[in-house]
Design a protein around this motif. Structure first.
Motif, short mmCIF file in Angstrom:
data_model
loop_
_atom_site.label_atom_id
_atom_site.label_comp_id
_atom_site.label_asym_id
_atom_site.label_seq_id
_atom_site.Cartn_x
_atom_site.Cartn_y
_atom_site.Cartn_z
N PHE A 130 0.87 -1.27 -0.16
CA PHE A 130 0.05 -0.10 0.05
C PHE A 130 1.13 1.27 -0.01
O PHE A 130 0.68 2.25 -0.65
CB PHE A 130 -0.93 -0.04 1.44
CG PHE A 130 -1.70 1.11 1.59
CD1 PHE A 130 -2.83 1.40 0.89
CD2 PHE A 130 -1.13 2.25 2.42
CE1 PHE A 130 -3.48 2.74 1.01
CE2 PHE A 130 -1.85 3.58 2.63
CZ PHE A 130 -3.00 3.64 1.96
N LEU A 131 1.96 1.24 0.86
CA LEU A 131 2.76 2.57 1.08
C LEU A 131 3.51 2.64 -0.02
O LEU A 131 3.76 3.86 -0.74
CB LEU A 131 3.52 2.28 2.10
CG LEU A 131 4.39 3.59 2.50
CD1 LEU A 131 3.36 4.84 2.90
CD2 LEU A 131 5.16 3.42 3.73
N ASP A 132 4.17 1.49 -0.68
CA ASP A 132 4.61 1.80 -1.99
C ASP A 132 3.87 2.29 -3.19
O ASP A 132 4.41 3.39 -3.91
CB ASP A 132 5.27 0.38 -2.76
CG ASP A 132 6.43 -0.04 -1.69
OD1 ASP A 132 7.14 0.81 -1.07
OD2 ASP A 132 6.83 -1.40 -1.72
N ASN A 133 2.67 1.89 -3.16
CA ASN A 133 1.74 2.45 -4.17
C ASN A 133 1.35 4.11 -3.93
O ASN A 133 1.63 4.69 -5.07
CB ASN A 133 0.57 1.82 -4.19
CG ASN A 133 0.51 0.44 -4.71
OD1 ASN A 133 1.29 0.17 -5.31
ND2 ASN A 133 -0.54 -0.36 -4.49
N VAL A 134 1.20 4.22 -2.79
CA VAL A 134 0.81 5.75 -2.46
C VAL A 134 2.27 6.70 -2.75
O VAL A 134 2.10 7.70 -3.28
CB VAL A 134 0.60 6.03 -0.98
CG1 VAL A 134 0.50 7.40 -0.43
CG2 VAL A 134 -0.75 5.25 -0.64
N VAL A 135 3.52 6.09 -2.21
CA VAL A 135 4.51 7.21 -2.43
C VAL A 135 5.10 7.02 -3.90
O VAL A 135 5.27 8.08 -4.45
CB VAL A 135 5.87 6.49 -1.70
CG1 VAL A 135 7.11 7.09 -2.10
CG2 VAL A 135 5.56 6.50 -0.07
N THR A 136 5.11 6.20 -4.58
CA THR A 136 5.24 6.03 -5.90
C THR A 136 4.37 6.88 -6.91
O THR A 136 4.76 7.71 -7.58
CB THR A 136 5.36 4.68 -6.64
OG1 THR A 136 6.41 3.89 -5.81
CG2 THR A 136 5.79 4.84 -7.97
N ALA A 137 3.13 6.85 -6.55
CA ALA A 137 1.95 7.34 -7.40
C ALA A 137 2.05 8.93 -7.17
O ALA A 137 1.61 9.77 -8.07
CB ALA A 137 0.56 6.85 -7.27
N GLN A 138 2.19 9.25 -5.83
CA GLN A 138 2.15 10.66 -5.55
C GLN A 138 3.52 11.51 -5.71
O GLN A 138 3.57 12.55 -5.13
CB GLN A 138 1.60 10.82 -4.05
CG GLN A 138 -0.03 10.34 -4.21
CD GLN A 138 -0.67 10.48 -2.97
OE1 GLN A 138 -0.81 11.49 -2.43
NE2 GLN A 138 -1.66 9.52 -2.48
N ASP A 139 4.51 10.68 -6.01
CA ASP A 139 5.87 11.17 -6.12
C ASP A 139 6.36 11.96 -4.73
O ASP A 139 6.87 13.12 -4.37
CB ASP A 139 6.03 12.20 -7.22
CG ASP A 139 5.69 11.78 -8.54
OD1 ASP A 139 6.10 10.52 -8.70
OD2 ASP A 139 4.89 12.34 -9.47
N LEU A 140 6.21 11.30 -3.74
CA LEU A 140 6.29 11.89 -2.40
C LEU A 140 7.66 11.53 -1.94
O LEU A 140 8.16 12.06 -0.98
CB LEU A 140 5.28 11.18 -1.38
CG LEU A 140 3.96 11.34 -1.47
CD1 LEU A 140 3.08 10.65 -0.35
CD2 LEU A 140 3.68 12.67 -1.30
#
Length: 348
Positions: A325-335
């Motif tokens: 989940f966190l990998d998806n959030v970080v990658t998709a939102q360029d965090l």
């Protein structure tokens, strides 16, 4: 890192969405991610028509957005397509803030089961909702393929986990003198779960239903020989799984089914239709039987090794689910990774 998760599904609901969000937020917190949940508990609510256990937030979009802005999150994830989800989506778009979403429930099919609304129209609304984000998380490959064919974009895999310490075999429970076999269903007692298909089966032993919902009164009256235990949680729910012989999953519309993993972790083989959800979780493994003849599948599942079921479930952890989940959030939102990655946190 501060992460806002907006959801219309929350306590007192007892379902897979709520359990997933609770466990993922716990795992993220252990890794140093500051998770804030924006839920109906933050606002006045009203019961959803025909589904009173679901509480809908009674707040203007601007009020919801103001609360979200005060949280000053680095990242935003929208878990549901309800009043809170739409308000946060609107806020993100208005402020050019990237966000991710997740597709948990086949609302078009559920709505069509209650009202004359064609699924195609409902999917068009959901497609517009999710495609506005940087990524839409889905639980299975089958669902990803189906949504892609319906025009959904930026689909990201996000599997599920199970608490294998709580849900475990308990041989001492099975030594009690009771009628067997026990065929168990756990979930919302609602039309979309297709529970009637389970209760109509000609099976030996006992049929037991754990859960509550709008179809409870109707099913109790129609099937007086079945056992209805109501909603169980925690230790009581774990014991209900461990005391049964086969888990029967009659739903044709679930996108995953966390209850499948809970049953398997308890050493309980699965009987289900060969449809997306159980087909993705069980596949061609030896821990369940998938057949259009659900009664045949239920009886055949009695011969499956409970040890094999347990071993299969142990491959799925909430820690792995949270990492994905966190990998998806970080990658998709360029965090960027200005926090301790979950994999490293788990190693310390």
């Amino acid at each position: 890192m501060k992460l806002l998760i907006a959801t219309d599904a929350w306590r007192p609901q007892v379902n897979g969405v709520v359990r997933t969000l609770e466990r993922v937020s716990e795992e993220l917190g252990r890794a140093g991610v500051a998770v804030t949940m924006l839920t109906p508990a933050d606002f006045r609510t009203m019961p959803m028509p025909t589904y009173p256990e679901i509480r809908l937030a009674l707040a203007l979009p601007g009020t919801i957005a103001k609360k979200a802005a005060a949280m000053a999150p680095d990242g935003v994830h929208i878990a549901t397509e309800g009043p809170i989800g739409y308000a946060i989506r609107r806020w993100c778009l208005a402020t050019a803030r990237p966000f991710t979403t997740s597709f948990h429930t086949r609302f078009p099919e559920y709505l069509a089961a209650r009202l004359p609304v064609p699924p195609k129209a409902s999917y068009a609304v959901l497609r517009r909702f999710h495609n506005a984000g940087r990524g839409c998380m889905v639980a299975t490959r089958t669902l990803e393929t189906e949504l892609a064919e319906r025009g959904f974009t930026n689909l990201l895999p996000w599997s599920r986990g199970v608490d294998a310490e709580l849900f475990r075999p308990r041989p001492d429970l099975r030594t009690t003198d009771r009628q067997r076999p026990v065929f168990l269903f756990v979930g919302r007692v609602a039309v979309e779960k297709n529970i009637r298909a389970f209760l109509e089966l000609d099976l030996p032993g006992i049929k037991r239903v754990v859960g509550d919902g709008p179809a409870m009164s109707e099913l109790r009256t129609a099937f007086p020989d079945a056992e209805f235990a109501g909603t169980l949680t925690g230790e009581a729910l774990a014991q209900a799984y461990a005391d049964a012989d086969v888990f029967v999953f009659p739903s044709r519309t679930d996108t995953y089914g966390i209850v499948l993993l809970e049953a398997l972790a308890s050493g309980l083989p699965v009987a289900a239709f060969p449809v997306p959800g159980p087909a993705d979780v069980i596949g061609d493994s030896n821990v369940g039987v998938l057949d259009e003849d659900l009664g045949k599948a239920a009886v055949a599942a009695l011969a499956i090794s409970r040890d094999d079921c347990r071993a299969f479930a142990l491959r799925h952890s909430w820690a792995a689910c949270a990492r994905q989940f966190l990998d998806n959030v970080v990658t998709a939102q360029d965090l960027g990774r200005d926090f301790v990655p979950l994999a490293e946190a788990a190693a310390h």
